[in-house]
Design a protein around this motif. Sequence first.
Motif, PDB file in Angstrom:
ATOM      1  N   THR A  11       0.835  -1.204   0.000  1.00  0.00           N
ATOM      2  CA  THR A  11       0.000   0.000   0.000  1.00  0.00           C
ATOM      3  C   THR A  11       0.864   1.247   0.000  1.00  0.00           C
ATOM      4  O   THR A  11       0.593   2.208  -0.726  1.00  0.00           O
ATOM      5  CB  THR A  11      -0.925   0.001   1.228  1.00  0.00           C
ATOM      6  OG1 THR A  11      -1.731  -1.168   1.206  1.00  0.00           O
ATOM      7  CG2 THR A  11      -1.810   1.232   1.248  1.00  0.00           C
ATOM      8  N   ALA A  14       2.548   1.606  -3.557  1.00  0.00           N
ATOM      9  CA  ALA A  14       1.587   2.050  -4.561  1.00  0.00           C
ATOM     10  C   ALA A  14       1.196   3.512  -4.335  1.00  0.00           C
ATOM     11  O   ALA A  14       1.083   4.286  -5.287  1.00  0.00           O
ATOM     12  CB  ALA A  14       0.353   1.154  -4.543  1.00  0.00           C
ATOM     13  N   ASN A  48      -1.434  -0.531  -8.184  1.00  0.00           N
ATOM     14  CA  ASN A  48      -2.412  -0.943  -7.181  1.00  0.00           C
ATOM     15  C   ASN A  48      -2.518  -2.460  -7.104  1.00  0.00           C
ATOM     16  O   ASN A  48      -2.626  -3.023  -6.007  1.00  0.00           O
ATOM     17  CB  ASN A  48      -3.769  -0.305  -7.476  1.00  0.00           C
ATOM     18  CG  ASN A  48      -3.754   1.187  -7.215  1.00  0.00           C
ATOM     19  OD1 ASN A  48      -2.944   1.688  -6.457  1.00  0.00           O
ATOM     20  ND2 ASN A  48      -4.649   1.898  -7.861  1.00  0.00           N
TER      21      ASN A  48
END
Length: 74
Positions: A11, A14, A48
Amino acid sequence: SSIRTDSYFGTLLASFVNQYVIRKVVEGNIFVKILLGFFSPIIFFLMNVTGFMIDTFDHDDRFATRYHLTLIKK
Protein backbone atom coordinates in the motif's frame (compact mmCIF):
# COMPACT_ATOMS: atom_id res chain seq x y z
CA SER A 1 -8.68 -2.52 23.25
CA SER A 2 -6.69 -3.38 20.15
CA ILE A 3 -4.65 -1.73 17.43
CA ARG A 4 -4.57 -3.30 13.99
CA THR A 5 -3.67 -2.32 10.45
CA ASP A 6 -4.83 -3.43 7.04
CA SER A 7 -2.10 -1.75 5.00
CA TYR A 8 1.49 -2.79 4.61
CA PHE A 9 4.47 -2.13 2.32
CA GLY A 10 2.48 -2.73 -0.89
CA THR A 11 0.00 0.00 0.00
CA LEU A 12 2.83 2.37 0.88
CA LEU A 13 4.68 1.64 -2.38
CA ALA A 14 1.59 2.05 -4.56
CA SER A 15 0.63 5.26 -2.77
CA PHE A 16 4.06 6.83 -3.26
CA VAL A 17 4.28 5.91 -6.95
CA ASN A 18 0.73 7.10 -7.63
CA GLN A 19 1.36 10.41 -5.85
CA TYR A 20 4.62 10.86 -7.79
CA VAL A 21 2.86 10.32 -11.13
CA ILE A 22 0.06 12.72 -10.21
CA ARG A 23 2.57 15.38 -9.14
CA LYS A 24 4.52 15.01 -12.39
CA VAL A 25 1.32 15.28 -14.45
CA VAL A 26 0.36 18.47 -12.62
CA GLU A 27 3.80 20.10 -12.42
CA GLY A 28 5.72 18.61 -15.37
CA ASN A 29 6.45 20.13 -18.75
CA ILE A 30 4.01 19.60 -21.62
CA PHE A 31 5.79 16.45 -22.88
CA VAL A 32 5.69 14.83 -19.43
CA LYS A 33 2.04 15.84 -18.99
CA ILE A 34 1.02 14.25 -22.28
CA LEU A 35 3.11 11.10 -21.79
CA LEU A 36 2.08 10.45 -18.20
CA GLY A 37 -1.47 11.59 -18.89
CA PHE A 38 -1.73 8.82 -21.45
CA PHE A 39 0.01 6.13 -19.41
CA SER A 40 -1.16 7.07 -15.89
CA PRO A 41 -4.26 4.80 -15.87
CA ILE A 42 -2.05 1.84 -16.75
CA ILE A 43 0.56 2.83 -14.14
CA PHE A 44 -2.12 3.26 -11.45
CA PHE A 45 -3.70 -0.09 -12.24
CA LEU A 46 -0.40 -1.98 -12.25
CA MET A 47 0.84 -0.31 -9.05
CA ASN A 48 -2.41 -0.94 -7.18
CA VAL A 49 -2.49 -4.61 -8.22
CA THR A 50 1.19 -4.99 -7.33
CA GLY A 51 0.62 -3.30 -3.96
CA PHE A 52 -2.33 -5.56 -3.24
CA MET A 53 -0.28 -8.67 -4.09
CA ILE A 54 2.61 -7.55 -1.88
CA ASP A 55 0.22 -6.82 1.01
CA THR A 56 -1.39 -10.25 0.58
CA PHE A 57 1.88 -12.08 1.14
CA ASP A 58 3.84 -9.71 3.38
CA HIS A 59 2.26 -8.40 6.58
CA ASP A 60 5.03 -6.18 7.92
CA ASP A 61 3.40 -3.66 10.27
CA ARG A 62 6.43 -1.37 10.16
CA PHE A 63 5.23 0.00 6.80
CA ALA A 64 1.59 0.49 7.73
CA THR A 65 -0.14 3.60 6.42
CA ARG A 66 -3.38 3.24 8.39
CA TYR A 67 -4.17 2.01 11.89
CA HIS A 68 -7.47 1.03 13.47
CA LEU A 69 -7.83 1.57 17.20
CA THR A 70 -10.64 -0.19 19.00
CA LEU A 71 -11.42 0.93 22.53
CA ILE A 72 -13.85 -0.89 24.81
CA LYS A 73 -15.55 1.09 27.54
CA LYS A 74 -15.88 -0.78 30.83
